[in-house]
Design a protein around this motif. Structure first.
Motif, PDB file in Angstrom:
ATOM      1  N   LYS A   1       0.860  -1.183   0.000  1.00  0.00           N
ATOM      2  CA  LYS A   1       0.000   0.000   0.000  1.00  0.00           C
ATOM      3  C   LYS A   1       0.897   1.234   0.000  1.00  0.00           C
ATOM      4  CE  LYS A   1      -3.826   0.157   2.428  1.00  0.00           C
ATOM      5  NZ  LYS A   1      -4.709   0.152   3.624  1.00  0.00           N
TER       6      LYS A   1
ATOM      7  N   LYS B   1       2.108   4.855   0.838  1.00  0.00           N
ATOM      8  CA  LYS B   1       2.020   5.905   1.853  1.00  0.00           C
ATOM      9  C   LYS B   1       2.478   7.216   1.220  1.00  0.00           C
ATOM     10  CE  LYS B   1       3.697   7.227   6.448  1.00  0.00           C
ATOM     11  NZ  LYS B   1       4.589   6.843   7.575  1.00  0.00           N
ATOM     12  N   TYR B   2       1.615   8.228   1.247  1.00  0.00           N
ATOM     13  CA  TYR B   2       1.906   9.494   0.589  1.00  0.00           C
ATOM     14  C   TYR B   2       1.698  10.653   1.554  1.00  0.00           C
ATOM     15  CZ  TYR B   2      -3.193   9.121   0.026  1.00  0.00           C
ATOM     16  OH  TYR B   2      -4.533   8.942   0.268  1.00  0.00           O
TER      17      TYR B   2
ATOM     18  N   TRP C   1      -4.074   7.793   3.509  1.00  0.00           N
ATOM     19  CA  TRP C   1      -3.490   6.714   2.702  1.00  0.00           C
ATOM     20  C   TRP C   1      -3.736   5.347   3.321  1.00  0.00           C
ATOM     21  CZ3 TRP C   1      -0.119   3.581   5.207  1.00  0.00           C
ATOM     22  CH2 TRP C   1       0.471   4.089   6.373  1.00  0.00           C
ATOM     23  N   TYR C   2      -3.989   5.321   4.626  1.00  0.00           N
ATOM     24  CA  TYR C   2      -4.137   4.076   5.389  1.00  0.00           C
ATOM     25  C   TYR C   2      -5.565   3.526   5.364  1.00  0.00           C
ATOM     26  CZ  TYR C   2      -5.422   8.018   8.279  1.00  0.00           C
ATOM     27  OH  TYR C   2      -5.963   9.187   8.708  1.00  0.00           O
TER      28      TYR C   2
ATOM     29  N   GLU D   1       6.624   3.991   0.912  1.00  0.00           N
ATOM     30  CA  GLU D   1       6.506   5.424   0.646  1.00  0.00           C
ATOM     31  C   GLU D   1       6.822   5.724  -0.818  1.00  0.00           C
ATOM     32  OE1 GLU D   1       8.544   7.862   3.459  1.00  0.00           O
ATOM     33  OE2 GLU D   1       7.767   6.759   5.188  1.00  0.00           O
TER      34      GLU D   1
ATOM     35  N   MET E   1      -3.026   2.212  -3.957  1.00  0.00           N
ATOM     36  CA  MET E   1      -3.159   3.540  -3.355  1.00  0.00           C
ATOM     37  C   MET E   1      -4.629   3.872  -3.182  1.00  0.00           C
ATOM     38  SD  MET E   1      -1.892   7.177  -4.953  1.00  0.00           S
ATOM     39  CE  MET E   1      -2.101   8.713  -4.050  1.00  0.00           C
ATOM     40  N   THR E   2      -4.991   4.387  -1.997  1.00  0.00           N
ATOM     41  CA  THR E   2      -6.379   4.757  -1.757  1.00  0.00           C
ATOM     42  C   THR E   2      -6.437   5.971  -0.841  1.00  0.00           C
ATOM     43  OG1 THR E   2      -8.573   3.881  -1.200  1.00  0.00           O
ATOM     44  CG2 THR E   2      -6.737   3.238   0.249  1.00  0.00           C
ATOM     45  N   GLY E   3      -7.639   6.396  -0.497  1.00  0.00           N
ATOM     46  CA  GLY E   3      -7.835   7.524   0.401  1.00  0.00           C
ATOM     47  C   GLY E   3      -8.952   8.431  -0.067  1.00  0.00           C
TER      48      GLY E   3
ATOM     49  N   VAL F   1      -3.284  14.796  -1.617  1.00  0.00           N
ATOM     50  CA  VAL F   1      -2.076  14.069  -2.011  1.00  0.00           C
ATOM     51  C   VAL F   1      -1.061  15.083  -2.526  1.00  0.00           C
ATOM     52  CG1 VAL F   1      -1.094  12.292  -3.520  1.00  0.00           C
ATOM     53  CG2 VAL F   1      -3.476  12.093  -2.748  1.00  0.00           C
TER      54      VAL F   1
ATOM     55  N   LEU G   1     -10.720  11.564  -3.599  1.00  0.00           N
ATOM     56  CA  LEU G   1      -9.316  11.562  -4.013  1.00  0.00           C
ATOM     57  C   LEU G   1      -9.103  12.210  -5.385  1.00  0.00           C
ATOM     58  CD1 LEU G   1      -6.558  10.382  -2.970  1.00  0.00           C
ATOM     59  CD2 LEU G   1      -7.033   8.376  -4.382  1.00  0.00           C
TER      60      LEU G   1
END
Length: 207
Positions: A16, A18-19, A25-26, A55, A69-71, A75, A103
């Motif tokens: 996954k 991390k940005y 991001w989690y 990352e 990648m999600t959220g 970003v 997003l």
């Protein structure tokens, strides 16, 4: 270099992304482990059972054939991260961006920095991605309903290869989460989401 199942040792990992920027991001905490288990059972892949966290600017990203990648929120990629992500994707890596509703307005300009010469294009329903082990003749399935818009699957295509696949108005990763996470979900919808996710992994590893 194109990734294929045989290109990796029998214990490879899914990560996954991390940005920075403040976005979550989690999100979708149980999604990747469930997708990994589904792929290992149905595609005979041999991913580690647990997801990794990587990352954007880390050299560790090159260890992962598939990055998710999600959220919902902001970003921001800095110059070093832009260079690193482009190098990863043009060198054979694959990024799945899954809009968790919110997003879109943030990720599009950031990916434009990574690939200024490319634009997201919607993949047609007959694209190979929707015709892997599982068949989706209508294209990307709708998993969660928010605002009555059709689901769309977009791609960044670099030298004939899909380097990034972007699921919009779909919320695919939510469908991978533990059953019961979202009370409105059905087993049928969850299975549909996992099948689409398995197609995506199979396509990413063998295109």
């Amino acid at each position: 270099m194109l990734y294929a199942f045989s290109s990796f040792p029998p214990t490879y990992r899914m990560a996954k992304l991390k940005y920075n920027g403040g976005g979550d991001w989690y999100a979708d905490r149980t999604a990747l482990p469930n997708l990994i288990a589904y792929c290992n059972a149905n595609l005979k892949t041999n991913f580690y059972a647990e997801e990794s966290i990587v990352e954007v600017g880390s050299k560790e990203i090159f260890n992962y054939p598939f990055v998710y990648m999600t959220g919902h929120g902001n970003v921001v990629f800095n110059d070093q991260e832009i260079k690193n992500l482009r190098q990863y994707l043009t060198g054979g890596g694959f990024l799945h961006i899954d809009d968790n509703y919110g997003l879109d307005k943030f990720i599009r300009p950031q990916m434009k920095k990574v690939f200024p010469e490319l634009s997201f294009v919607e993949l047609p329903a007959n694209h190979a991605l929707y015709n892997q082990k599982f068949k989706f003749p209508g294209g990307l399935p709708k998993i969660h309903e928010h605002d009555n818009k059709r689901p769309q699957g977009f791609a960044l295509i670099y030298k004939g290869r899909v380097v990034c696949y972007y699921t919009f108005e779909c919320d695919l990763g939510n469908g991978w989460e533990d059953f019961g996470t979202y009370p409105e979900d059905t087993q049928e919808t969850r299975t549909k989401a996992l099948k689409m996710g398995a197609n995506l992994v199979q396509y990413a590893l063998t295109q």
